[in-house]
Scaffold this active site. Structure first.
Site, PDB file in Angstrom:
ATOM      1  CG  ASP A  11      30.854   5.229 -52.755  1.00 31.91           C
ATOM      2  OD1 ASP A  11      31.461   6.013 -52.009  1.00 31.91           O
ATOM      3  OD2 ASP A  11      31.428   4.334 -53.410  1.00 31.91           O
ATOM      4  CG  ASP A  12      26.456   5.612 -55.881  1.00 30.26           C
ATOM      5  OD1 ASP A  12      27.535   5.956 -56.398  1.00 30.26           O
ATOM      6  OD2 ASP A  12      26.039   4.437 -55.899  1.00 30.26           O
ATOM      7  CG  HIS A 132      29.745   5.978 -60.336  1.00 24.14           C
ATOM      8  ND1 HIS A 132      29.103   5.448 -59.248  1.00 24.14           N
ATOM      9  CD2 HIS A 132      28.885   5.818 -61.400  1.00 24.14           C
ATOM     10  CE1 HIS A 132      27.907   5.000 -59.611  1.00 24.14           C
ATOM     11  NE2 HIS A 132      27.758   5.205 -60.919  1.00 24.14           N
TER      12      HIS A 132
END
Length: 308
Positions: A11-12, A132
């Site tokens: 993620d991110d 998110h």
């Protein structure tokens, strides 16, 4: 032996150059098989180039809680912004939502703008899209999120309901409260996503194995226990006898080299989470050879959402 397809999602992606570097290293080491891009991240364009260069399967990490919107008309005077002109934050977003302060048409506008920017950066639509800080399973947001996925033909998402979460006594009480809230929101999201034809892997893991709680053994144990629980379930019309099919799992991870201010973030600099030593700890854990050998011994094949 049950065939397991494991999607390890970093993620991110796009948060900062150091996070990008760490995620790419994990992908090249065979430790991450899929990434989720923050299009409002300070290094999103660089991340998209890296994904193209290394052929990394990439989806969209929709962000409504950190930094700045990408939709031009929402950058001023929008219900999605706090008094400083940024998104409300992980808990601030939830508070504003519970008080009825968020305009869902603006949420939809921003989500669509992020899909369009993803397309612009990568040259294709995202095969999967999640949220998110798990904003995509929140009340009201879940409906708008599902509509956007259906409109764009995005077939896959993430539903963070983690088997055995309640038994994880190593998770701090405050964090467990947040996780149980995410779980409850996710349980209430299942019917909404199903009615829009959206799919997700059979099993989700990632809350109990995050940051300092990640080790090769916690990952292996979580996968083994979840597969046993899933395959022992009675068959149903939607899930035929599991022994005769492939079990799909998504493992959510956040590896990288810690952000160094002022570089990084989504418009207001890097947060504590991205600056933490735990990002490097995840990177170092995921590339351990014992994880790879465990996958082999259990007939676990790493893949991406495109392979489902």
């Amino acid at each position: 032996m049950v065939q397991v397809k494991l999607i390890v999602t970093g993620d991110d992606f796009g948060y900062c150059p150091r996070r990008n570097q760490g995620i790419v290293e994990c992908f090249l080491a065979g430790a991450v098989s899929n990434v989720s891009l923050l299009v409002n991240g300070s290094a999103a364009a660089d991340a998209a180039k890296l994904a193209r260069r290394y052929n990394i399967p990439i989806g969209l990490h929709a962000n409504l809680s950190e930094g700045s919107p990408v939709c031009e008309v929402l950058k001023t005077n929008s219900s999605l912004l706090n008094e400083d002109g940024f998104f409300h934050g992980k808990m601030g977003f939830r508070t504003a939502l519970s008080k009825g302060l968020l305009n869902m048409s603006e949420v939809k506008q921003e989500l669509k703008a992020q899909v369009e920017l993803f397309h612009e950066l990568t040259g294709h639509l995202p095969p999967h899209m999640d949220g998110h800080q798990h904003v995509h399973v929140l009340p009201e947001v879940r409906n708008v999120f599902a509509e956007v996925l259906e409109e764009y033909g995005i077939r896959y998402t993430r539903v963070p309901i983690e088997p055995g979460l309640h038994k994880c006594d190593w998770i701090t009480p405050s964090l467990m409260d947040f996780y149980l809230g995410v779980e409850e929101d996710s349980l209430n999201t299942v019917d909404v996503f199903t009615s829009h034809g959206i799919r997700w892997p059979d099993i989700y893991i990632g809350l109990s194995t995050m940051g300092k709680n990640m080790s090769a053994s916690t990952i292996c144990s979580a996968i083994d226990a979840a597969v046993v629980e899933f395959t022992s379930k009675a068959p149903s019309p939607t899930h035929p006898t599991p022994r005769s099919r492939t079990v799909t799992i998504e493992l959510m991870v956040h590896p990288g080299y810690p952000s160094v201010p002022p570089i990084g973030g989504c418009g207001e600099g890097p947060d504590d989470f991205s600056q933490s030593w735990e990002r490097l700890h995840e990177l170092q854990t995921l590339i351990k050879p014992e994880l790879q050998s465990h996958y082999k011994s259990r007939n676990i094949q790493l893949c991406s959402f495109k392979d489902l």
